[in-house]
Design a protein around this motif. Structure first.
Motif, short mmCIF file in Angstrom:
data_model
loop_
_atom_site.label_atom_id
_atom_site.label_comp_id
_atom_site.label_asym_id
_atom_site.label_seq_id
_atom_site.Cartn_x
_atom_site.Cartn_y
_atom_site.Cartn_z
N LEU A 74 38.15 -14.13 28.58
CA LEU A 74 39.11 -13.65 27.32
C LEU A 74 40.20 -13.09 27.72
O LEU A 74 39.98 -12.11 28.47
CB LEU A 74 38.14 -13.27 26.34
CG LEU A 74 38.83 -13.21 24.84
CD1 LEU A 74 38.52 -14.49 24.11
CD2 LEU A 74 38.32 -11.80 23.96
N PRO B 255 31.27 -11.54 21.28
CA PRO B 255 31.63 -12.73 20.32
C PRO B 255 31.06 -12.58 19.29
O PRO B 255 30.08 -12.12 18.75
CB PRO B 255 30.68 -13.87 21.11
CG PRO B 255 29.99 -13.27 22.19
CD PRO B 255 29.78 -11.96 22.36
N TYR B 256 32.34 -12.71 18.15
CA TYR B 256 32.02 -12.25 16.77
C TYR B 256 32.63 -13.28 15.82
O TYR B 256 32.39 -13.19 14.52
CB TYR B 256 32.43 -10.93 16.44
CG TYR B 256 33.81 -10.41 16.91
CD1 TYR B 256 34.88 -11.33 16.33
CD2 TYR B 256 34.03 -9.54 17.58
CE1 TYR B 256 36.23 -11.02 16.73
CE2 TYR B 256 35.28 -9.24 17.84
CZ TYR B 256 36.44 -9.72 17.49
OH TYR B 256 37.65 -9.39 17.77
N ILE B 257 32.93 -14.40 16.26
CA ILE B 257 33.63 -15.43 15.51
C ILE B 257 32.67 -16.35 14.87
O ILE B 257 31.81 -17.09 15.60
CB ILE B 257 34.90 -15.99 16.22
CG1 ILE B 257 35.94 -14.88 16.57
CG2 ILE B 257 35.51 -17.12 15.18
CD1 ILE B 257 37.13 -15.46 17.42
N VAL C 19 43.79 -20.62 21.96
CA VAL C 19 42.62 -20.01 21.90
C VAL C 19 41.40 -21.17 21.92
O VAL C 19 40.46 -21.21 22.76
CB VAL C 19 42.19 -19.01 20.55
CG1 VAL C 19 40.99 -18.35 20.64
CG2 VAL C 19 43.39 -18.21 20.52
N ALA D 98 32.86 -16.32 24.91
CA ALA D 98 33.24 -14.86 24.68
C ALA D 98 33.67 -14.91 23.20
O ALA D 98 34.13 -13.75 22.74
CB ALA D 98 34.53 -14.49 25.50
N GLU E 293 33.77 -3.71 19.09
CA GLU E 293 34.92 -4.41 18.25
C GLU E 293 34.22 -5.36 17.11
O GLU E 293 33.16 -6.06 17.76
CB GLU E 293 35.91 -4.98 19.06
CG GLU E 293 36.96 -5.77 18.21
CD GLU E 293 38.15 -6.26 19.48
OE1 GLU E 293 38.72 -5.55 20.24
OE2 GLU E 293 38.50 -7.45 19.13
N1 GLN Z 1 39.86 -11.08 19.26
C1 GLN Z 1 39.67 -12.28 19.62
C2 GLN Z 1 40.35 -13.29 19.16
O1 GLN Z 1 41.03 -13.12 18.25
C3 GLN Z 1 38.17 -12.72 19.82
C4 GLN Z 1 37.36 -11.85 20.37
C5 GLN Z 1 35.88 -11.69 20.11
O2 GLN Z 1 35.31 -12.79 19.89
N2 GLN Z 1 35.51 -10.65 20.58
O3 GLN Z 1 40.19 -14.63 19.21
#
Ligand code: GLN
Length: 298
Positions: free
Chosen positions: A100, A205-207, A219, A227, A258
């Protein structure tokens, strides 16, 4: 090395900027590209004074710069991958599509870790262990290594290709003696550190999976989904980090990650329900978005 006449480069620069605007790309990216590839400074680009220079030193001939820019436009390849470079905090980092691209908003996580240490009972000595889980390019591990120069940093990633990039960055920045790298999933390779870790910092990863196809083409088509994709509600990996990390942290140890806009209440609740954390705090990024969440181990 190549020499390009100022006039020729200026002519190309004007054309490239028009194409950028027509394709909804920030024309500032061209300045950035030329600063990496040529000897030009941001000032001479901004003032356009380089057009009067008889020759400009460049790592690539003009036709190659043009080919790169076409790739940016047609394939929507992020400019950082084009030149395999990103600037993050005070580092110049290598990036490839295996990692990433470290974002500017993530830079603050290191400052939050530093502040968190001041408010804790953690002693900054040689026996300190810090962990960056899902290190990618190594950005967070490198930031920790620079800020906690006495500590040992343990950086984990499940992608061997990402680890190669992270290791190269540590070598280039002379920080390889401070960081150990491990291939594996989250805490898995670090069983020997149970009860010994002063702080865990991560950009997991948080999406949510369903949101991924709606992200910008740069992206979704080029950055590693490994990631980005945090499962159904985006919180799969975060839940794991909440549950498992207390086994590894010392009392007063730091848990810092984050998160995505809107996840702060859900993550704060997970931490509170787990029962082994205190002082759960949410921090905004520079745009005022709740971006980081910090807790201490009881
Ligand atoms: N900040 C990233 C984005 O905007 C995402 C990173 C993540 O999932 N940790 O694509």
């Amino acid at each position: 090395m190549n020499n390009i006449s100022g006039r020729k480069l200026y002519y190309w620069y004007q054309k490239a900027k028009k194409l950028a605007v027509a394709n909804n790309i920030d024309p500032g990216e061209i300045d950035w590209l030329l600063q990496i590839i040529t000897s030009l400074s941001s000032l001479s680009l901004r003032l356009e004074s380089f057009q009067h220079q008889s020759s400009i030193v460049s790592q690539k001939p003009l036709w190659e710069i043009e080919a790169l820019w076409q790739k940016r436009l047609q394939e929507r390849l992020p400019v950082q991958y084009l030149v395999k470079t990103v600037f993050w905090r005070h580092f110049k980092l290598k990036v490839t599509p295996a990692v990433l691209i470290p974002r500017p908003e993530t830079e603050l996580i290191i400052d939050i870790a530093l502040e968190a240490v001041k408010k804790s009972n953690i002693i900054l000595d040689k026996n300190q262990h810090w962990v960056d889980l899902g290190t990618g390019s190594g950005a967070i591990a490198l930031g920790l290594a620079k800020s906690f120069s006495q500590a040992t940093i343990h950086a984990v990633d499940c992608s061997p290709d990402a680890l190669e990039v992270a290791q190269e960055n540590a070598d280039n920045l002379g920080l390889n003696k401070n960081i150990c790298f491990y291939q594996g999933s989250w805490w898995h390779p670090l069983a020997f550190l149970q009860g010994k870790v002063s702080g865990m910092v991560s950009n997991p990863p948080y999406i949510p999976t369903s949101v991924i196809p709606q992200l910008q083409p740069e992206v979704v088509n080029h950055e590693p989904h490994l990631a980005l994709d945090g499962g159904n509600d985006g919180l799969d990996d975060i839940r794991h980090l909440v549950q498992v990390t207390p086994e590894y942290l010392i009392s007063g140890g730091i848990w810092l990650i984050e998160i995505m806009a809107g996840q702060h209440n859900a993550v704060a609740n997970l931490l509170k329900q787990q029962g082994k954390y205190y002082d759960v705090t949410i921090f905004p990024d520079l745009n005022g978005i709740e971006r980081f969440i910090l807790a201490y181990r009881r």
